[in-house]
Design a protein around this motif. Structure first.
Motif, PDB file in Angstrom:
ATOM      1  N   ASP A 118       0.812  -1.215   0.000  1.00 22.02           N
ATOM      2  CA  ASP A 118       0.000   0.000   0.000  1.00 22.02           C
ATOM      3  C   ASP A 118       0.852   1.274   0.000  1.00 22.02           C
ATOM      4  O   ASP A 118       0.623   2.202   0.774  1.00 22.02           O
ATOM      5  N   GLY A 119       1.870   1.327  -0.855  1.00 25.80           N
ATOM      6  CA  GLY A 119       2.659   2.539  -1.031  1.00 25.80           C
ATOM      7  C   GLY A 119       3.762   2.765  -0.021  1.00 25.80           C
ATOM      8  O   GLY A 119       4.410   3.816  -0.039  1.00 25.80           O
ATOM      9  N   ARG A 120       4.021   1.814   0.865  1.00 23.91           N
ATOM     10  CA  ARG A 120       5.066   2.013   1.881  1.00 23.91           C
ATOM     11  C   ARG A 120       6.464   1.868   1.296  1.00 23.91           C
ATOM     12  O   ARG A 120       7.443   2.312   1.911  1.00 23.91           O
ATOM     13  N   LEU A 121       6.575   1.251   0.152  1.00 22.77           N
ATOM     14  CA  LEU A 121       7.837   1.161  -0.571  1.00 22.77           C
ATOM     15  C   LEU A 121       7.498   0.997  -2.037  1.00 22.77           C
ATOM     16  O   LEU A 121       6.331   0.937  -2.424  1.00 22.77           O
ATOM     17  N   ARG A 122       8.518   0.937  -2.863  1.00 21.97           N
ATOM     18  CA  ARG A 122       8.305   0.884  -4.300  1.00 21.97           C
ATOM     19  C   ARG A 122       8.851  -0.428  -4.847  1.00 21.97           C
ATOM     20  O   ARG A 122       9.941  -0.858  -4.474  1.00 21.97           O
ATOM     21  N   VAL A 123       8.075  -1.072  -5.709  1.00 21.56           N
ATOM     22  CA  VAL A 123       8.549  -2.236  -6.459  1.00 21.56           C
ATOM     23  C   VAL A 123       8.623  -1.822  -7.922  1.00 21.56           C
ATOM     24  O   VAL A 123       7.653  -1.278  -8.472  1.00 21.56           O
ATOM     25  N   VAL A 124       9.773  -2.055  -8.541  1.00 21.66           N
ATOM     26  CA  VAL A 124       9.989  -1.665  -9.935  1.00 21.66           C
ATOM     27  C   VAL A 124      10.502  -2.879 -10.701  1.00 21.66           C
ATOM     28  O   VAL A 124      11.461  -3.530 -10.278  1.00 21.66           O
ATOM     29  N   GLY A 125       9.860  -3.190 -11.807  1.00 21.64           N
ATOM     30  CA  GLY A 125      10.335  -4.262 -12.671  1.00 21.64           C
ATOM     31  C   GLY A 125      11.295  -3.725 -13.716  1.00 21.64           C
ATOM     32  O   GLY A 125      11.181  -2.578 -14.150  1.00 21.64           O
ATOM     33  N   VAL A 126      12.245  -4.550 -14.115  1.00 19.38           N
ATOM     34  CA  VAL A 126      13.162  -4.208 -15.211  1.00 19.38           C
ATOM     35  C   VAL A 126      13.109  -5.347 -16.231  1.00 19.38           C
ATOM     36  O   VAL A 126      13.498  -6.475 -15.911  1.00 19.38           O
ATOM     37  N   VAL A 127      12.601  -5.048 -17.410  1.00 13.44           N
ATOM     38  CA  VAL A 127      12.491  -6.043 -18.471  1.00 13.44           C
ATOM     39  C   VAL A 127      13.832  -6.126 -19.184  1.00 13.44           C
ATOM     40  O   VAL A 127      14.276  -5.157 -19.799  1.00 13.44           O
ATOM     41  N   VAL A 128      14.476  -7.281 -19.101  1.00 10.47           N
ATOM     42  CA  VAL A 128      15.850  -7.431 -19.600  1.00 10.47           C
ATOM     43  C   VAL A 128      15.876  -8.272 -20.888  1.00 10.47           C
ATOM     44  O   VAL A 128      15.286  -9.352 -20.939  1.00 10.47           O
ATOM     45  N   ARG A 129      16.528  -7.731 -21.902  1.00  9.86           N
ATOM     46  CA  ARG A 129      16.816  -8.478 -23.137  1.00  9.86           C
ATOM     47  C   ARG A 129      15.563  -9.151 -23.708  1.00  9.86           C
ATOM     48  O   ARG A 129      15.546 -10.320 -24.039  1.00  9.86           O
ATOM     49  N   ASP A 130      14.498  -8.354 -23.844  1.00  7.58           N
ATOM     50  CA  ASP A 130      13.211  -8.919 -24.249  1.00  7.58           C
ATOM     51  C   ASP A 130      12.557  -8.006 -25.275  1.00  7.58           C
ATOM     52  O   ASP A 130      12.861  -6.807 -25.341  1.00  7.58           O
ATOM     53  N   SER A 131      11.658  -8.557 -26.072  1.00  7.13           N
ATOM     54  CA  SER A 131      10.899  -7.738 -27.014  1.00  7.13           C
ATOM     55  C   SER A 131       9.756  -7.068 -26.277  1.00  7.13           C
ATOM     56  O   SER A 131       9.243  -7.592 -25.272  1.00  7.13           O
ATOM     57  N   ARG A 132       9.343  -5.915 -26.775  1.00 11.39           N
ATOM     58  CA  ARG A 132       8.260  -5.179 -26.136  1.00 11.39           C
ATOM     59  C   ARG A 132       6.962  -5.978 -26.157  1.00 11.39           C
ATOM     60  O   ARG A 132       6.230  -6.040 -25.165  1.00 11.39           O
ATOM     61  N   ASP A 133       6.675  -6.617 -27.285  1.00  8.23           N
ATOM     62  CA  ASP A 133       5.415  -7.372 -27.397  1.00  8.23           C
ATOM     63  C   ASP A 133       5.370  -8.536 -26.418  1.00  8.23           C
ATOM     64  O   ASP A 133       4.345  -8.781 -25.779  1.00  8.23           O
ATOM     65  N   ALA A 134       6.487  -9.271 -26.296  1.00  7.92           N
ATOM     66  CA  ALA A 134       6.515 -10.429 -25.397  1.00  7.92           C
ATOM     67  C   ALA A 134       6.361  -9.987 -23.949  1.00  7.92           C
ATOM     68  O   ALA A 134       5.615 -10.594 -23.171  1.00  7.92           O
ATOM     69  N   ALA A 135       7.072  -8.921 -23.574  1.00  2.00           N
ATOM     70  CA  ALA A 135       6.970  -8.425 -22.200  1.00  2.00           C
ATOM     71  C   ALA A 135       5.575  -7.873 -21.924  1.00  2.00           C
ATOM     72  O   ALA A 135       5.004  -8.111 -20.850  1.00  2.00           O
ATOM     73  N   GLN A 136       5.009  -7.149 -22.894  1.00  2.00           N
ATOM     74  CA  GLN A 136       3.674  -6.596 -22.706  1.00  2.00           C
ATOM     75  C   GLN A 136       2.640  -7.703 -22.514  1.00  2.00           C
ATOM     76  O   GLN A 136       1.695  -7.570 -21.732  1.00  2.00           O
ATOM     77  N   SER A 137       2.835  -8.817 -23.211  1.00  2.00           N
ATOM     78  CA  SER A 137       1.924  -9.951 -23.074  1.00  2.00           C
ATOM     79  C   SER A 137       1.932 -10.487 -21.643  1.00  2.00           C
ATOM     80  O   SER A 137       0.885 -10.813 -21.079  1.00  2.00           O
ATOM     81  N   VAL A 138       3.122 -10.563 -21.035  1.00  2.20           N
ATOM     82  CA  VAL A 138       3.224 -11.028 -19.646  1.00  2.20           C
ATOM     83  C   VAL A 138       2.583 -10.013 -18.694  1.00  2.20           C
ATOM     84  O   VAL A 138       1.848 -10.383 -17.776  1.00  2.20           O
ATOM     85  N   ILE A 139       2.843  -8.732 -18.914  1.00  2.55           N
ATOM     86  CA  ILE A 139       2.262  -7.683 -18.076  1.00  2.55           C
ATOM     87  C   ILE A 139       0.742  -7.757 -18.101  1.00  2.55           C
ATOM     88  O   ILE A 139       0.069  -7.666 -17.062  1.00  2.55           O
ATOM     89  N   ASP A 140       0.202  -7.940 -19.286  1.00  6.49           N
ATOM     90  CA  ASP A 140      -1.256  -8.028 -19.415  1.00  6.49           C
ATOM     91  C   ASP A 140      -1.799  -9.313 -18.791  1.00  6.49           C
ATOM     92  O   ASP A 140      -2.806  -9.297 -18.082  1.00  6.49           O
ATOM     93  N   ASP A 141      -1.119 -10.420 -19.062  1.00  7.76           N
ATOM     94  CA  ASP A 141      -1.602 -11.715 -18.566  1.00  7.76           C
ATOM     95  C   ASP A 141      -1.570 -11.790 -17.045  1.00  7.76           C
ATOM     96  O   ASP A 141      -2.496 -12.329 -16.418  1.00  7.76           O
ATOM     97  N   LYS A 142      -0.510 -11.250 -16.443  1.00  6.86           N
ATOM     98  CA  LYS A 142      -0.368 -11.288 -14.975  1.00  6.86           C
ATOM     99  C   LYS A 142      -1.036 -10.092 -14.299  1.00  6.86           C
ATOM    100  O   LYS A 142      -1.035 -10.000 -13.071  1.00  6.86           O
ATOM    101  N   ARG A 143      -1.562  -9.174 -15.090  1.00 11.57           N
ATOM    102  CA  ARG A 143      -2.238  -7.981 -14.567  1.00 11.57           C
ATOM    103  C   ARG A 143      -1.323  -7.188 -13.635  1.00 11.57           C
ATOM    104  O   ARG A 143      -1.707  -6.813 -12.516  1.00 11.57           O
ATOM    105  N   LEU A 144      -0.126  -6.917 -14.115  1.00  8.09           N
ATOM    106  CA  LEU A 144       0.862  -6.205 -13.310  1.00  8.09           C
ATOM    107  C   LEU A 144       0.601  -4.706 -13.376  1.00  8.09           C
ATOM    108  O   LEU A 144       0.371  -4.148 -14.450  1.00  8.09           O
TER     109      LEU A 144
END
Length: 207
Positions: A113-139
């Motif tokens: 609930d905003g007490r700290l920050r979580v940041v993802g870093v997409v490494v060595r990946d295509s935008r479409d493939a990473a976006q698919s995971v973001i959408d599927d996992k509802r990140l």
């Protein structure tokens, strides 16, 4: 008089036509990816960084470099990651343990609930493939992208071990921008994330 009016009409038509070019078609405009925004500030004040055994600030400082936001063409200074307690999770769509632990990070973000920050870093990946995971996992937590691995390689130098080719990797960053702990191993679950956060950032997040 008629010639003068005809000339004025011709000039007017040319002017109007020059100012009313057809707008670009939808296919010509690159659609921005959906997904989380880039580095919002935590809602709560940041706790002090845990002291090192020698009494000084724990950990080594983040590399000074610009990192691109996943959600568009903006860049952020990696030093901003130290403006609040932050968990940095490096992942790729091609990494099975990464995909396994991402939902646990999402649940942890909700509980924190905003007490700290979580940041993802997409490494060595295509935008479409990473976006698919973001959408599927509802990140919903913010994402950076490191397509050429420059940031993850620099992080590896900071922590003294490779992270770019050993995903997933999770870094715990104390206020002031110092990496106080790096986890690489089996996919994290929510309980383990909470325990590591309490130990290394001094923040207790209830289940």
């Amino acid at each position: 008089m008629r010639r003068l009016l005809a000339g004025l009409l011709a000039v007017t038509l040319l002017t109007v036509s020059a100012c009313t070019d057809d707008p670009p078609k939808a296919d010509d405009v690159a659609a921005a990816p959906t997904g989380p925004s880039c580095l919002p500030a935590p809602a709560s004040p940041s706790p002090a960084a845990p002291p090192s055994p020698s009494g000084g600030a724990a950990g080594k400082p983040l590399p000074a470099m610009a990192v691109r936001c996943f959600d568009g063409g903006r860049y952020v200074d990696a030093a901003l990651l130290g403006s609040a307690p932050t968990i940095l999770n490096l992942w790729g769509s091609y990494c099975e343990p990464c995909r396994t632990e991402l939902p646990a990070f999402q649940r942890f973000v909700t509980a924190a609930d905003g007490r700290l920050r979580v940041v993802g870093v997409v490494v060595r990946d295509s935008r479409d493939a990473a976006q698919s995971v973001i959408d599927d996992k509802r990140l919903t937590f913010p994402m950076l992208e490191d397509r050429d691995q420059q940031f993850s390689v620099a992080l590896g130098r900071v922590v003294g071990k490779p992270v770019a080719n050993a995903l997933p990797a999770t870094l715990f960053i104390a206020p002031g921008g110092r990496v106080v702990y790096t986890y690489q191993g089996d996919a994290l679950d929510e309980q383990k994330i909470r325990a590591l956060t309490a130990t290394h950032l001094g923040i207790e997040v209830a289940a």
